[in-house]
Design a protein around this motif. Sequence first.
Motif, PDB file in Angstrom:
ATOM      1  N   VAL A  79       0.867  -1.174   0.000  1.00  0.00           N
ATOM      2  CA  VAL A  79       0.000   0.000   0.000  1.00  0.00           C
ATOM      3  C   VAL A  79       0.903   1.222   0.000  1.00  0.00           C
ATOM      4  O   VAL A  79       1.865   1.293   0.757  1.00  0.00           O
ATOM      5  CB  VAL A  79      -0.900   0.005   1.268  1.00  0.00           C
ATOM      6  N   ILE A  80       0.583   2.150  -0.869  1.00  0.00           N
ATOM      7  CA  ILE A  80       1.389   3.371  -0.931  1.00  0.00           C
ATOM      8  C   ILE A  80       1.063   4.224   0.291  1.00  0.00           C
ATOM      9  O   ILE A  80      -0.100   4.518   0.566  1.00  0.00           O
ATOM     10  CB  ILE A  80       1.131   4.143  -2.233  1.00  0.00           C
ATOM     11  N   ASP A  81       2.081   4.573   1.012  1.00  0.00           N
ATOM     12  CA  ASP A  81       1.969   5.376   2.217  1.00  0.00           C
ATOM     13  C   ASP A  81       1.151   6.641   1.927  1.00  0.00           C
ATOM     14  O   ASP A  81       1.388   7.319   0.927  1.00  0.00           O
ATOM     15  CB  ASP A  81       3.396   5.748   2.654  1.00  0.00           C
ATOM     16  N   PRO A  82       0.179   6.984   2.789  1.00  0.00           N
ATOM     17  CA  PRO A  82      -0.619   8.196   2.564  1.00  0.00           C
ATOM     18  C   PRO A  82       0.227   9.458   2.415  1.00  0.00           C
ATOM     19  O   PRO A  82      -0.083  10.324   1.593  1.00  0.00           O
ATOM     20  CB  PRO A  82      -1.519   8.274   3.801  1.00  0.00           C
ATOM     21  N   ALA A  83       1.308   9.554   3.159  1.00  0.00           N
ATOM     22  CA  ALA A  83       2.180  10.728   3.028  1.00  0.00           C
ATOM     23  C   ALA A  83       2.845  10.751   1.657  1.00  0.00           C
ATOM     24  O   ALA A  83       2.994  11.813   1.046  1.00  0.00           O
ATOM     25  CB  ALA A  83       3.232  10.732   4.136  1.00  0.00           C
ATOM     26  N   ALA A  84       3.228   9.574   1.169  1.00  0.00           N
ATOM     27  CA  ALA A  84       3.847   9.500  -0.160  1.00  0.00           C
ATOM     28  C   ALA A  84       2.829   9.877  -1.236  1.00  0.00           C
ATOM     29  O   ALA A  84       3.155  10.582  -2.196  1.00  0.00           O
ATOM     30  CB  ALA A  84       4.407   8.110  -0.412  1.00  0.00           C
ATOM     31  N   ARG A  85       1.592   9.421  -1.073  1.00  0.00           N
ATOM     32  CA  ARG A  85       0.536   9.788  -2.042  1.00  0.00           C
ATOM     33  C   ARG A  85       0.314  11.294  -2.032  1.00  0.00           C
ATOM     34  O   ARG A  85       0.161  11.917  -3.081  1.00  0.00           O
ATOM     35  CB  ARG A  85      -0.777   9.082  -1.705  1.00  0.00           C
ATOM     36  N   ALA A  86       0.284  11.870  -0.855  1.00  0.00           N
ATOM     37  CA  ALA A  86       0.046  13.310  -0.744  1.00  0.00           C
ATOM     38  C   ALA A  86       1.177  14.109  -1.367  1.00  0.00           C
ATOM     39  O   ALA A  86       0.961  15.222  -1.863  1.00  0.00           O
ATOM     40  CB  ALA A  86      -0.138  13.701   0.716  1.00  0.00           C
TER      41      ALA A  86
END
Length: 178
Positions: A79-86
């Motif tokens: 799962v792509i880290d939410p911080a990385a997505r942001a």
Amino acid sequence: MATADLLLHPVRMRILQALFDADPLTTSQLRDRLPDIAPATMYRHIAVLAEAGVLEVVDEKRVRGTVERSYRVRDEEVVIDPAARAAMTREDHQRAFTTFTASLMGDFDRYLAREGADPTADGVVYRQAAVWLNEEEFTALVEEIETAVTARVGNDRNDGRVRRLFSLVVVPDQPRRP
């Protein structure tokens, strides 16, 4: 958690898809499932995924003077880290989405190329629907879909079950209003 660059590479994405909800596989078994990927390329990308902790070695055995490893996906790492997505730019999202959709197209092409493929009889589904939702309703809907799918991820292979790939794409019809 992994980064988009790590997970959304076309070859690595195919390797992960081959391993999702599958028994651990050796590189040789992965090569049998993905014969269009060159052996050196396969080994290189498996090494990248293993080094990043996305794949784990679950077995090692000696075969003709070399060590054969069996790998499985560490679900919590795909799962792509939410911080990385942001932190992703519009261009990053465009590249990620292009890779994702190309992978879907590749899956479908490989399915259609199989002897006896019959989309109607095999239950192939591709649909699109427009739904008006506020943020709370949207979050609840995504959670319901994820719950419904993940509740079935551990099903046994018997009883006439067929392995099916589920993909979810949600795109707003227009940008959010401030």
